[in-house]
Design a protein around this motif. Structure first.
Motif, PDB file in Angstrom:
ATOM      1  N   THR A 142     -56.257  36.183 108.953  1.00 35.43           N
ATOM      2  CA  THR A 142     -55.464  35.426 107.987  1.00 35.43           C
ATOM      3  C   THR A 142     -55.850  33.956 108.037  1.00 35.43           C
ATOM      4  O   THR A 142     -56.086  33.400 109.118  1.00 35.43           O
ATOM      5  CB  THR A 142     -53.970  35.569 108.301  1.00 35.43           C
ATOM      6  N   ALA A 144     -54.668  30.040 107.227  1.00 30.75           N
ATOM      7  CA  ALA A 144     -53.552  29.126 106.966  1.00 30.75           C
ATOM      8  C   ALA A 144     -54.111  27.702 106.974  1.00 30.75           C
ATOM      9  O   ALA A 144     -55.245  27.471 107.399  1.00 30.75           O
ATOM     10  CB  ALA A 144     -52.462  29.288 108.026  1.00 30.75           C
ATOM     11  N   PHE A 169     -49.747  28.653 103.514  1.00 32.26           N
ATOM     12  CA  PHE A 169     -50.055  30.071 103.686  1.00 32.26           C
ATOM     13  C   PHE A 169     -50.453  30.698 102.351  1.00 32.26           C
ATOM     14  O   PHE A 169     -50.028  30.260 101.282  1.00 32.26           O
ATOM     15  CB  PHE A 169     -48.840  30.836 104.239  1.00 32.26           C
ATOM     16  N   ALA A 175     -49.383  36.448 106.227  1.00 33.78           N
ATOM     17  CA  ALA A 175     -48.719  35.145 106.103  1.00 33.78           C
ATOM     18  C   ALA A 175     -47.557  34.994 107.081  1.00 33.78           C
ATOM     19  O   ALA A 175     -47.384  33.935 107.707  1.00 33.78           O
ATOM     20  CB  ALA A 175     -48.242  34.928 104.673  1.00 33.78           C
TER      21      ALA A 175
END
Length: 437
Positions: A142, A144, A169, A175
């Motif tokens: 992920t 960010a 995010f 998230a």
């Protein structure tokens, strides 16, 4: 937490040491072996108050390691991207090759639940492009964004006790995990009451560039007022005091002088303008071109003022330049107004001698022909005129009677408007500044 920091320049080295100081296990990676070796020995390659001490304690604790081997990040759950985004050689746009290279190097060593956190200052849209890059490589990590707001000279404090935290995010399934990880890593600051803004990736990217653009605009605004004040006989400092009482305006960053510099504001406003052009919105930030122009014009004004105050001819004029770093408590000479003033006076034919408490080494790399003095007293000896361009405390506190005894002629240009005009004039000096009678 076990985290990695990719990039060990100013931002990365400070962030890695501070995170280790907070109790996290940190592996910091850079491709520059010499830089890594120096940091591993507790020797920062730049000056930042407090960094040697926190670096030494973090290394001694065993929580901080530096390496050139990117594979050592395996096992970390959070990876901070802290590489540079310099101005491109052929345009004002940001050069993102180091950001892309950092992510590409990370991908083979990422776990499926890892979180990559961007800290580098990037044009809006970069995070979205990097997310696609991760997907194309088959990574489920992920992304960010957590922009930095460090002030050189106060970077340790700004990392450990920030005035705000911004988390950006995406909309993917990771998230929530990224949010939890960032709140964990900054738990001490959050517990102490630091405001947290949670938003989307694009807004998080824009926060940093918008903040720098606003600060640059405020500084250039008051410098434009100083030009008008000089022509009309007004006092720009008193003007700033008066409008600064308005809560909508505020007094901070309304100090007229030689202008801003460093590795952030100048290149960031140019990159912002370039990105707006790419988006077809160049007119929205067209004012930033004038902000940049005003800032650069201040340097020329100071050079011209020094020459004019000394009689109008720079040839053979001995000038004492007080300061080379772009601001006090730093050795950073990137886009430094002080270094530009020294260079401009040299080009005009003056005999320039400069002194800065920390920036001699970096200054010589950029201006090898510059003559340097070892002390403040030494730089003043025999000077026909002095110009204060970096407001180091020892310059601000300089006794004009001591300076006058050392100099050939009592002349000073206060390019930061930090000296008391009455005190210097009472000591027999021809004193001038920007925007003050």
């Amino acid at each position: 937490m076990r985290i990695s920091v990719i990039g060990c320049g100013y931002l990365g080295a400070v962030h890695a040491a501070a995170m280790a100081d907070l109790g996290h296990e940190v592996i910091a990676v850079d491709v520059d072996a010499a830089k890594v070796d120096a940091l591993a020995e507790g020797k920062p390659p730049f000056f930042e108050p407090g960094l040697p001490e926190i670096l030494a304690s973090s290394l001694d604790s065993g929580r901080l390691r530096f390496t050139t081997d990117i594979s050592e990040v395996a096992g970390a759950s959070l990876h901070f991207i802290a590489v540079g985004t310099p101005q491109s050689e052929n345009s004002g746009a940001a050069d993102l090759r180091y950001v892309h290279a950092a992510v590409d190097a990370l991908i083979p060593h990422l776990g499926s639940t890892d979180v990559i956190v961007g800290k580098s200052t990037v044009p809006v849209g970069t995070a979205e492009a990097l997310s696609h890059r991760l997907l194309a490589a088959g990574s489920s990590a992920t992304l960010a964004w957590n922009p930095e707001f460090l002030r050189e000279g106060f970077a340790i404090k700004d990392t450990l006790s920030p005035d705000r935290l911004v988390f950006g995010f995406g909309e993917g399934p990771g998230a929530l995990q990224a949010r939890s990880a960032l709140r964990d890593v900054y738990s001490q600051a959050i517990a102490s009451g630091t405001p947290v803004v949670e938003t989307d990736l694009a807004t998080a990217e824009l926060v940093k560039t918008a903040a720098n653009a606003f600060l640059a605009t405020k500084i250039s605004f008051i410098n434009a007022m100083s030009e008008i004040a000089e022509v009309t006989g007004a006092n720009v400092t008193e003007l700033a005091d008066a409008i600064g009482y308005d809560a909508r305006i505020g007094r901070k960053f309304l100090n007229a002088g030689v202008g801003f510099g460093g590795g952030c504001l100048p290149k960031d406003i140019r990159a912002f303008s370039a990105r707006a052009q790419e988006l077809g919105l160049g007119s929205s930030v067209a004012f930033l071109d004038e902000v940049d122009a005003i800032n650069l014009r201040q340097r020329e004004r100071v050079i011209a003022r020094v020459i004019a105050d000394a009689g109008g001819d720079a040839a053979g004029l001995r000038v004492a330049v007080l300061g080379l770093a772009f601001k006090p408590h730093s050795d950073d000479v990137r886009d430094s107004p002080a270094l530009d003033v020294a260079q401009g006076l040299l080009a005009a034919g003056a005999d320039v001698v400069a002194y800065d408490p920390q920036a001699h080494g970096p200054a010589l790399l950029r201006l090898p022909k510059l003559n340097l003095a070892d002390t403040l007293e030494q730089v003043l000896v025999g000077a026909d005129i002095a110009v204060l361009v970096t407001e180091w405390p020892e310059f601000v506190a300089l006794d004009p009677r001591v300076a006058g005894d050392l100099m050939a002629h009592k002349r000073v240009v206060d390019a930061r408007n930090v000296l008391d005009p009455d005190t210097w004039r009472a000591a027999g000096f021809h004193y001038s500044s920007l925007g003050r009678p």
